[in-house]
Design a protein around this motif. Structure first.
Motif, PDB file in Angstrom:
ATOM      1  N   GLN A 164      -7.798   3.408 -21.077  1.00  0.00           N
ATOM      2  CA  GLN A 164      -8.072   2.234 -20.337  1.00  0.00           C
ATOM      3  C   GLN A 164      -8.905   1.328 -20.632  1.00  0.00           C
ATOM      4  O   GLN A 164      -9.110  -0.185 -21.514  1.00  0.00           O
ATOM      5  CB  GLN A 164      -8.789   3.142 -18.985  1.00  0.00           C
ATOM      6  N   ILE A 165     -10.379   2.004 -21.212  1.00  0.00           N
ATOM      7  CA  ILE A 165     -11.082   1.061 -21.964  1.00  0.00           C
ATOM      8  C   ILE A 165     -11.063   0.084 -23.582  1.00  0.00           C
ATOM      9  O   ILE A 165     -10.937  -0.936 -23.149  1.00  0.00           O
ATOM     10  CB  ILE A 165     -12.162   2.109 -22.497  1.00  0.00           C
ATOM     11  N   ALA A 166     -10.242   1.288 -23.969  1.00  0.00           N
ATOM     12  CA  ALA A 166      -9.801  -0.114 -24.810  1.00  0.00           C
ATOM     13  C   ALA A 166      -8.820  -1.034 -24.242  1.00  0.00           C
ATOM     14  O   ALA A 166      -9.012  -2.029 -24.890  1.00  0.00           O
ATOM     15  CB  ALA A 166      -8.343   0.986 -26.077  1.00  0.00           C
ATOM     16  N   GLN A 167      -7.752  -0.821 -23.247  1.00  0.00           N
ATOM     17  CA  GLN A 167      -7.170  -2.021 -23.109  1.00  0.00           C
ATOM     18  C   GLN A 167      -8.170  -3.210 -22.397  1.00  0.00           C
ATOM     19  O   GLN A 167      -8.046  -4.368 -22.531  1.00  0.00           O
ATOM     20  CB  GLN A 167      -6.099  -1.434 -21.660  1.00  0.00           C
ATOM     21  N   GLU A 168      -9.282  -2.507 -22.190  1.00  0.00           N
ATOM     22  CA  GLU A 168     -10.068  -3.637 -21.347  1.00  0.00           C
ATOM     23  C   GLU A 168     -10.528  -4.605 -22.338  1.00  0.00           C
ATOM     24  O   GLU A 168     -10.711  -5.224 -22.380  1.00  0.00           O
ATOM     25  CB  GLU A 168     -10.836  -2.843 -20.489  1.00  0.00           C
ATOM     26  N   THR A 189      -7.550   1.618 -31.149  1.00  0.00           N
ATOM     27  CA  THR A 189      -6.964   2.890 -31.934  1.00  0.00           C
ATOM     28  C   THR A 189      -8.197   4.028 -31.544  1.00  0.00           C
ATOM     29  O   THR A 189      -8.277   5.197 -31.187  1.00  0.00           O
ATOM     30  CB  THR A 189      -6.367   3.442 -32.957  1.00  0.00           C
ATOM     31  N   VAL A 190      -9.500   3.651 -31.837  1.00  0.00           N
ATOM     32  CA  VAL A 190     -10.614   4.357 -32.559  1.00  0.00           C
ATOM     33  C   VAL A 190     -11.161   4.410 -30.541  1.00  0.00           C
ATOM     34  O   VAL A 190     -11.693   6.228 -30.606  1.00  0.00           O
ATOM     35  CB  VAL A 190     -11.055   3.325 -33.228  1.00  0.00           C
ATOM     36  N   VAL A 191     -10.641   2.734 -30.245  1.00  0.00           N
ATOM     37  CA  VAL A 191     -12.054   3.361 -29.518  1.00  0.00           C
ATOM     38  C   VAL A 191     -11.253   4.055 -28.095  1.00  0.00           C
ATOM     39  O   VAL A 191     -12.082   4.536 -27.058  1.00  0.00           O
ATOM     40  CB  VAL A 191     -12.376   2.183 -28.584  1.00  0.00           C
ATOM     41  N   GLN A 221     -22.198   8.970 -23.180  1.00  0.00           N
ATOM     42  CA  GLN A 221     -23.406   9.442 -24.525  1.00  0.00           C
ATOM     43  C   GLN A 221     -23.228   8.392 -25.072  1.00  0.00           C
ATOM     44  O   GLN A 221     -22.424   7.199 -25.549  1.00  0.00           O
ATOM     45  CB  GLN A 221     -22.448  10.464 -25.458  1.00  0.00           C
ATOM     46  N   LYS A 222     -24.578   7.826 -26.114  1.00  0.00           N
ATOM     47  CA  LYS A 222     -24.569   7.081 -27.070  1.00  0.00           C
ATOM     48  C   LYS A 222     -23.455   7.368 -28.093  1.00  0.00           C
ATOM     49  O   LYS A 222     -22.860   8.731 -28.494  1.00  0.00           O
ATOM     50  CB  LYS A 222     -25.753   7.110 -27.673  1.00  0.00           C
ATOM     51  N   ILE A 223     -22.639   6.646 -28.797  1.00  0.00           N
ATOM     52  CA  ILE A 223     -21.494   6.647 -29.753  1.00  0.00           C
ATOM     53  C   ILE A 223     -22.249   5.960 -31.197  1.00  0.00           C
ATOM     54  O   ILE A 223     -22.030   4.285 -30.759  1.00  0.00           O
ATOM     55  CB  ILE A 223     -20.749   6.161 -29.592  1.00  0.00           C
ATOM     56  N   GLY A 229     -21.699   2.224 -24.655  1.00  0.00           N
ATOM     57  CA  GLY A 229     -22.463   3.181 -25.480  1.00  0.00           C
ATOM     58  C   GLY A 229     -22.590   3.468 -26.784  1.00  0.00           C
ATOM     59  O   GLY A 229     -23.017   3.773 -27.481  1.00  0.00           O
ATOM     60  N   ALA A 230     -22.107   2.166 -27.476  1.00  0.00           N
ATOM     61  CA  ALA A 230     -21.962   2.516 -29.104  1.00  0.00           C
ATOM     62  C   ALA A 230     -23.100   1.765 -29.301  1.00  0.00           C
ATOM     63  O   ALA A 230     -23.467   0.944 -29.126  1.00  0.00           O
ATOM     64  CB  ALA A 230     -21.109   0.731 -29.226  1.00  0.00           C
TER      65      ALA A 230
END
Length: 236
Positions: A173-177, A164-166, A4-6, A33-34
Motif C-alpha cells: 500500500q505504501i509503495a503504491q502511494e 520493490t524495497v519499500v 520504526q526508523k528505517i 520512518g526513513a
C-alpha cells in the motif's frame, strides 16, 4: 518495521551515475520512518559521471547500523572494485542489514566485495554477463530478488527497484502511494529502452560506442574476481 526508523545507506562515489542514486533516494525519502544516509569516505562534494555535484551526509566511519545498503553504478564503479576501504565498509555494513541491494553496475561492486557470491542478480544490460565472472548468476530482469539481496538493472530501473524495497519494508500500500505521489507512470516516446525492444541498428550503435569502455570494465571485473578468489583462499 512500519513504526520504526528505517536507516537506508546509499553509497556516493566519484563517477557514479546520479540517477542510480537519486531515483531510489527520491523513493526511499518518501517512506515513513526513513532516515537516508549518502555515504562516502569524507563529506567533501562528489562529482557524478555527468558533472552533477552531490554532498555526502555521512562518512563510512560515522555510519550507523543500517537496515538497507544500496550501491549505485556508473563509470566510477570500475575503481571501486579494487578499493579495499570501500569493499571492507560494504562487507561490514551489509552484515547488519535486512536488505543488501544495488542498482545498475553497483551489483558488480557488491559482487567484488563477495556479497553476491552464489546469488542471482541483475545489472545494466551492457555488463550483466560480467556478473558470472564473480560467482553470480546473471538474470536479465528489471528487478531481481534472491533472499535478502535485491538488485535493479540499468539506471531508470532504480525507481522500480526502490518501490520493490519499500514494499518489502512497509508494505504494498505504501509503495503504491509513493508511486502515485511521484506520478511514476512511464510512457516513453520510443520502445528503445532495452535490447529486447530497441531497433537492432540502435543497439548496435550503442554497443560500438561503448565497446572500449565495456572492455575496460571487463578487465577490472576479471581483476576483482582474482582478488576475491585470493581472499577466499586466505580465509580457508
Amino acid at each position: 518495521m512500519n513504526n520504526q526508523k528505517i536507516r537506508v545507506g546509499l553509497l556516493l562515489f566519484p563517477g557514479l551515475t546520479q540517477l542510480d542514486l537519486t531515483g531510489p533516494a527520491e523513493v526511499f525519502g518518501r517512506m515513513p520512518g526513513a532516515e537516508i544516509h549518502l555515504l562516502w569516505k569524507t563529506l567533501d562534494p562528489v562529482s557524478s559521471d555527468r558533472g552533477l555535484t552531490i554532498l555526502p551526509t555521512t562518512t563510512f566511519e560515522g555510519c550507523p547500523t543500517l537496515d538497507v545498503i544500496c550501491v549505485p553504478g556508473g563509470p566510477g564503479q570500475i575503481e571501486l572494485m579494487e578499493d579495499g576501504i570501500t569493499l571492507d565498509f560494504l562487507r561490514k555494513a551489509a552484515a547488519g542489514c535486512k536488505l543488501v541491494t544495488s542498482v545498475c553496475t553497483g551489483s558488480l561492486v557488491l559482487a567484488a566485495a563477495g556479497l553476491l557470491t552464489g546469488y542471482r542478480a541483475t545489472c545494466h544490460w551492457s555488463s550483466i554477463d560480467q556478473l558470472s565472472l564473480l560467482g553470480v548468476e546473471p538474470v536479465q530482469e528489471r528487478v531481481v530478488r534472491d533472499r535478502n539481496r535485491i538488485t535493479g538493472a540499468g539506471v531508470t530501473s532504480g525507481i522500480d527497484f526502490a518501490l520493490t524495497v519499500v514494499a518489502d519494508l512497509v508494505g504494498h500500500q505504501i509503495a503504491q502511494e509513493i508511486q502515485l505521489q511521484m506520478e511514476y507512470d512511464p510512457a516513453p516516446p520510443y520502445q528503445a529502452g532495452s535490447p529486447r525492444t530497441a531497433p537492432p541498428a540502435v543497439t548496435e550503435a550503442i554497443r560500438e560506442k561503448n565497446a572500449s569502455f565495456i572492455e575496460q570494465r571487463r578487465t577490472a571485473t576479471k581483476r576483482a574476481a582474482e582478488n576475491l578468489a585470493s581472499a577466499l583462499k586466505e580465509s580457508d
